[in-house]
Structure formats: C-alpha cells, structure tokens
Enzyme design. Structure first.
Site, PDB file in Angstrom:
ATOM      1  N   ARG A 226       0.852  -1.251   0.055  1.00  0.00           N
ATOM      2  CA  ARG A 226       0.120   0.086  -0.051  1.00  0.00           C
ATOM      3  C   ARG A 226       1.057   1.247   0.022  1.00  0.00           C
ATOM      4  O   ARG A 226       2.059   1.113   0.671  1.00  0.00           O
ATOM      5  CB  ARG A 226      -0.894   0.152   1.430  1.00  0.00           C
ATOM      6  CG  ARG A 226      -1.959  -0.950   1.277  1.00  0.00           C
ATOM      7  CD  ARG A 226      -3.070  -0.561   0.101  1.00  0.00           C
ATOM      8  NE  ARG A 226      -4.430  -1.378   0.111  1.00  0.00           N
ATOM      9  CZ  ARG A 226      -4.420  -2.377  -0.685  1.00  0.00           C
ATOM     10  NH1 ARG A 226      -3.707  -2.699  -1.719  1.00  0.00           N
ATOM     11  NH2 ARG A 226      -5.544  -3.137  -0.881  1.00  0.00           N
ATOM     12  N   HIS A 274      -1.450  -0.239 -10.033  1.00  0.00           N
ATOM     13  CA  HIS A 274      -2.431  -1.120  -9.098  1.00  0.00           C
ATOM     14  C   HIS A 274      -2.596  -2.571  -9.788  1.00  0.00           C
ATOM     15  O   HIS A 274      -3.818  -2.707 -10.014  1.00  0.00           O
ATOM     16  CB  HIS A 274      -3.512  -0.716  -8.354  1.00  0.00           C
ATOM     17  CG  HIS A 274      -3.706  -1.018  -7.183  1.00  0.00           C
ATOM     18  ND1 HIS A 274      -4.087  -0.614  -6.166  1.00  0.00           N
ATOM     19  CD2 HIS A 274      -3.968  -2.358  -6.891  1.00  0.00           C
ATOM     20  CE1 HIS A 274      -4.629  -1.288  -5.000  1.00  0.00           C
ATOM     21  NE2 HIS A 274      -4.216  -2.753  -5.699  1.00  0.00           N
TER      22      HIS A 274
HETATM   23  P1  NDP Z   1      -1.753 -11.042   5.342  1.00  0.00           P
HETATM   24  O1  NDP Z   1      -2.799 -10.304   6.284  1.00  0.00           O
HETATM   25  O2  NDP Z   1      -1.848 -12.358   4.980  1.00  0.00           O
HETATM   26  O3  NDP Z   1      -0.117 -10.643   6.011  1.00  0.00           O
HETATM   27  C1  NDP Z   1       0.221  -9.531   6.471  1.00  0.00           C
HETATM   28  C2  NDP Z   1       1.682  -9.481   6.938  1.00  0.00           C
HETATM   29  O4  NDP Z   1       2.051  -8.272   7.385  1.00  0.00           O
HETATM   30  C3  NDP Z   1       1.690 -10.568   8.059  1.00  0.00           C
HETATM   31  O5  NDP Z   1       2.887 -11.054   7.888  1.00  0.00           O
HETATM   32  C4  NDP Z   1       1.874  -9.701   9.074  1.00  0.00           C
HETATM   33  O6  NDP Z   1       2.401 -10.187  10.457  1.00  0.00           O
HETATM   34  C5  NDP Z   1       2.461  -8.350   8.785  1.00  0.00           C
HETATM   35  N1  NDP Z   1       2.118  -7.160   9.570  1.00  0.00           N
HETATM   36  C6  NDP Z   1       0.835  -6.638   9.628  1.00  0.00           C
HETATM   37  N2  NDP Z   1       1.132  -5.625  10.572  1.00  0.00           N
HETATM   38  C7  NDP Z   1       2.613  -5.466  10.833  1.00  0.00           C
HETATM   39  C8  NDP Z   1       3.348  -4.782  11.586  1.00  0.00           C
HETATM   40  N3  NDP Z   1       2.785  -3.432  12.463  1.00  0.00           N
HETATM   41  N4  NDP Z   1       4.473  -4.986  11.824  1.00  0.00           N
HETATM   42  C9  NDP Z   1       5.120  -5.953  10.993  1.00  0.00           C
HETATM   43  N5  NDP Z   1       4.322  -6.870  10.350  1.00  0.00           N
HETATM   44  C10 NDP Z   1       3.272  -6.662  10.133  1.00  0.00           C
HETATM   45  O7  NDP Z   1      -1.754 -10.222   4.057  1.00  0.00           O
HETATM   46  P2  NDP Z   1      -1.570 -10.489   2.707  1.00  0.00           P
HETATM   47  O8  NDP Z   1      -0.193 -11.026   2.380  1.00  0.00           O
HETATM   48  O9  NDP Z   1      -2.646 -11.283   1.964  1.00  0.00           O
HETATM   49  O10 NDP Z   1      -1.639  -9.234   1.953  1.00  0.00           O
HETATM   50  C11 NDP Z   1      -0.630  -7.998   2.030  1.00  0.00           C
HETATM   51  C12 NDP Z   1      -1.352  -6.805   1.647  1.00  0.00           C
HETATM   52  O11 NDP Z   1      -1.165  -6.745   0.178  1.00  0.00           O
HETATM   53  C13 NDP Z   1      -2.844  -6.584   1.406  1.00  0.00           C
HETATM   54  O12 NDP Z   1      -2.978  -5.901   2.925  1.00  0.00           O
HETATM   55  C14 NDP Z   1      -2.686  -5.543   0.345  1.00  0.00           C
HETATM   56  O13 NDP Z   1      -2.431  -4.096   1.015  1.00  0.00           O
HETATM   57  C15 NDP Z   1      -1.502  -5.877  -0.660  1.00  0.00           C
HETATM   58  N6  NDP Z   1      -2.060  -6.357  -1.849  1.00  0.00           N
HETATM   59  C16 NDP Z   1      -1.918  -5.694  -2.966  1.00  0.00           C
HETATM   60  C17 NDP Z   1      -2.332  -6.016  -4.221  1.00  0.00           C
HETATM   61  C18 NDP Z   1      -1.927  -5.531  -5.478  1.00  0.00           C
HETATM   62  O14 NDP Z   1      -2.401  -5.737  -6.344  1.00  0.00           O
HETATM   63  N7  NDP Z   1      -1.171  -4.350  -5.373  1.00  0.00           N
HETATM   64  C19 NDP Z   1      -3.102  -7.224  -4.337  1.00  0.00           C
HETATM   65  C20 NDP Z   1      -3.355  -7.725  -3.003  1.00  0.00           C
HETATM   66  C21 NDP Z   1      -2.907  -7.376  -1.887  1.00  0.00           C
HETATM   67  P3  NDP Z   1       1.852 -11.320  11.358  1.00  0.00           P
HETATM   68  O15 NDP Z   1       2.265 -12.674  10.323  1.00  0.00           O
HETATM   69  O16 NDP Z   1       2.618 -11.351  12.306  1.00  0.00           O
HETATM   70  O17 NDP Z   1       0.317 -11.467  11.293  1.00  0.00           O
HETATM   71  C1  OXD Z   2      -6.378  -6.143  -2.866  1.00  0.00           C
HETATM   72  C2  OXD Z   2      -5.576  -5.289  -3.706  1.00  0.00           C
HETATM   73  O1  OXD Z   2      -6.347  -5.855  -1.588  1.00  0.00           O
HETATM   74  O2  OXD Z   2      -6.050  -5.509  -4.939  1.00  0.00           O
HETATM   75  O3  OXD Z   2      -6.793  -7.327  -3.292  1.00  0.00           O
HETATM   76  O4  OXD Z   2      -4.784  -4.450  -3.560  1.00  0.00           O
END
Ligand code: NDP
Ligand code: OXD
Length: 311
Positions: A226, A274
């Site tokens: 993000r 995106h």
């Molecule tokens: P998950 O919820 O599966 O994973 C999030 C990860 O971030 C976890 O490892 C979590 O830690 C870690 N995290 C959260 N908060 C913190 C923090 N404060 N400090 C350190 N680590 C933290 O999400 P996804 O992997 O499914 O997706 C990640 C992001 O990718 C989405 O939220 C979205 O914003 C983005 N995205 C972008 C897309 C695009 O097309 N550009 C498409 C899809 C998603 P822990 O393992 O301890 O829970």
């Molecule tokens: C999602 C994205 O969060 O597309 O799925 O960014």
C-alpha cells in the site's frame, strides 16, 4: 431457506464474476439467490468491493458476513457500521500467483540491471555481469499469504531472504524477524526491499527517512503493498540523493496517482497502476462460494479479518 447473496461491486466486476460465481455456488449444492439488487432486509451475505461505495451495513438485519473481493481491507476494517464477521480474499491460485510473478519479475529486473540494456542510446559496451542472486540480500516486509509466497520464491532462486512480520514466524529457507525491534536488523544492508504489509495505523510510514537510510547504498524498493507504507517525501529525497537506486511502486496514497505527482516522471521511479495482483474471477469465486457454504452449514469461515489487528 434460500440464502441471499448481494454482489456489492461495480458493474464490470459483476460482468466478470456473474458466471463463475454462479458456477461455484451451484457446485456447493446450497439453495441460494445471487444478485446486485436485493432488498436490504433479505440479504444474508455481501460480496464486497470497496469501489461499490457501500459503507453502511446497518440496514441489513439478516447479514451473516461480508466477503471481501480484496485482500487489503483497510477501507472497511474499522467501519463501525459493520458488526458481522469480515472475510478477506486469499486465493493462492490467482491472487497469490499473480503477486509472486509481479514481485519476482521486478526483483529480477533490479537484480540483473536490465534497464541498462533495454534502453542504451549511447550503445555503451559495459560488460560488467551482475552478481549471483546469492550475493544479493533481499528483505520482504510482511510474511502473510502474499509476502511469504514471494519470499519463498525469491529464496528458491537463490537470494538470501529476510522476512519481517508483526508476530514471530518460522519459515524454512528464510531468516525471519519480527516486531519493531526486528525491523532495523531486517533492513540493515538489504539491497532490495519488497513491502507486502497491510495498511494499518501501525504500518503507516514503515519506510521513512531513518529506515531508508539503513538499506544498502543504491538499494531498490518494490512496493505492491500500500502507498501509505512508505513516506513519499523521504523516498523522493533518498532517490534524489543517490542513496537509493530505484523504486517500483504499484500502490499509492491517492489512486489513480494524480497526473502531477512527481513519481510519474521521476527517472528512478517505475509506476505500475495497481496491477501487481488482481483478483481472478474464476478462482476467487470458488473462495467466496466455499465461505458461503461454510456459513450455511455452520462451519467456521475462512480468511477472517482480525478487526483489532486491522488486517
Ligand atoms: P496478510 O494479512 O496475509 O499478511 C500481512 C503480513 O503483514 C503478516 O505477515 C503480518 O504479520 C504483517 N504485519 C501486519 N502488521 C504488521 C506490523 N505492524 N509490523 C510488522 N508486520 C506486520 O496479508 P496478505 O499477504 O494477503 O496481503 C498483504 C497486503 O498486500 C494487503 O493488505 C494489500 O494491502 C496488498 N495487496 C496488494 C495487491 C496489489 O495488487 N497491489 C493485491 C493484493 C494485496 P503477522 O504474520 O505477524 O500477522
Ligand atoms: C487487494 C488489492 O487488496 O487489489 O486485493 O490491492
């Protein structure tokens, strides 16, 4: 009793999802009705995209759960007018695979220095080979569904990969660090950093001036997480000073990225709109249908969002 499912997403999404979602729901064997216009008092499940504009869930007295088509839920997770469970999109076949391909491609671009050979107006013959992957430390911030899959793929290629998460993780083949105390260690000397964190109050500006200064000289950033994860001003300053080599950015604080934003024309910034990982209608429909089936049969829903953690 018929389970009613409101598809709350724009028309183009309906065009893409109508057939595969119908097929996936049919395959569950449940008695259901799927439509874009269902009286609020009859709705059991909402299939949701933030672009639907739906923010008030209080007129839905029968609502059991909201099933997000998006993985990132920052636009809905704190919504006080949503009190039922919220599930997000986790789809290995489509979304995760797409992200692995995007991240691997952009990391390899920077690792191999491809740009110098793709555009070379001076016909310069600089035959300096890139190092091997094993000599290029990569850090992946976020070890969730997407970060973990990308980190594993990069490690498979040979990069020494460090991953960072909120809670401690152990993942074979990766050096895993966690918490605010682990961040500096994760960033120290990293030559490529991939940001796959959700946007929460805790993750905003995870990469600010101090953190960017910890990376190796000339390091590259790939951000498909993000826009809010990185301090834009600090990033531009680090690129301009030569401290950082390049930033590939897929996500932004304002989308579409405003026409006059400095990222567009910056020689060290690549803007992708995106598109890192799109939800794919066929596989995502199966994920949604499985959660509706679970709801109907009283099984726990998959991919529930932790409303307190914010993701
Ligand atoms: P998950 O919820 O599966 O994973 C999030 C990860 O971030 C976890 O490892 C979590 O830690 C870690 N995290 C959260 N908060 C913190 C923090 N404060 N400090 C350190 N680590 C933290 O999400 P996804 O992997 O499914 O997706 C990640 C992001 O990718 C989405 O939220 C979205 O914003 C983005 N995205 C972008 C897309 C695009 O097309 N550009 C498409 C899809 C998603 P822990 O393992 O301890 O829970
Ligand atoms: C999602 C994205 O969060 O597309 O799925 O960014």
């Amino acid at each position: 009793m018929t389970t009613t499912i409101l598809f709350a997403a724009p028309e183009d999404a309906w065009d893409a999802y109508r057939a595969p979602l119908t097929e996936a729901l049919d395959a569950t064997g449940i008695d259901y009705r799927l439509a874009r216009d269902i009286p609020a008092e009859e709705v059991d499940y909402v299939v949701y995209a933030p672009s639907s504009g739906l923010t008030d869930f209080t007129p839905f007295p029968r609502l059991k759960a909201v099933l997000s088509l998006w993985a990132g839920v920052e636009k809905i997770v704190g919504n006080p007018k949503l009190t039922v469970p919220l599930a997000r999109m986790v789809d290995d076949e489509g979304l995760t695979q797409g992200m692995v391909e995007y991240v691997t491609g952009h990391v390899l671009r920077h690792h191999l220095g491809m740009d110098a050979h793709i555009v070379n107006p001076a016909h310069a013959w600089v035959n300096k080979a890139p190092p091997l992957a094993r000599e290029r430390p990569v850090t992946v911030l976020g070890l969730g569904m997407l970060g973990r899959a990308c980190a594993r793929q990069l490690a498979q290629i040979g990069f020494p990969v460090t991953g960072w998460s909120r809670t401690p993780r152990e993942i074979e083949g990766l050096r895993c660090l966690s918490g605010s105390e682990g961040l500096s260690e994760a960033l120290a000397g990293a030559q490529i950093v991939v940001t796959l964190l959700p946007f929460t109050p805790q993750t905003e500006n995870t990469l600010g001036a101090t953190e960017l200064a910890q990376l190796a000289e000339g390091a590259c950033i790939v951000n498909p997480g993000r826009g809010q994860l990185i301090d834009d001003e600090a990033l531009l300053a680090a690129l301009d000073s030569g401290r950082l080599g390049h930033a590939t950015l897929d996500v932004f604080r304002i989308e579409p990225l405003p026409q006059d934003h400095p990222f567009w024309d910056h020689p060290k910034v690549t803007v992708t709109p995106h598109i890192a990982a799109e939800t794919r209608a066929d596989s995502a429909s199966r994920v949604i249908a499985e959660n509706v089936r679970r709801g109907v049969t009283g099984e726990p829903l998959l991919h529930l969002v932790d409303r307190d953690a914010g993701y």
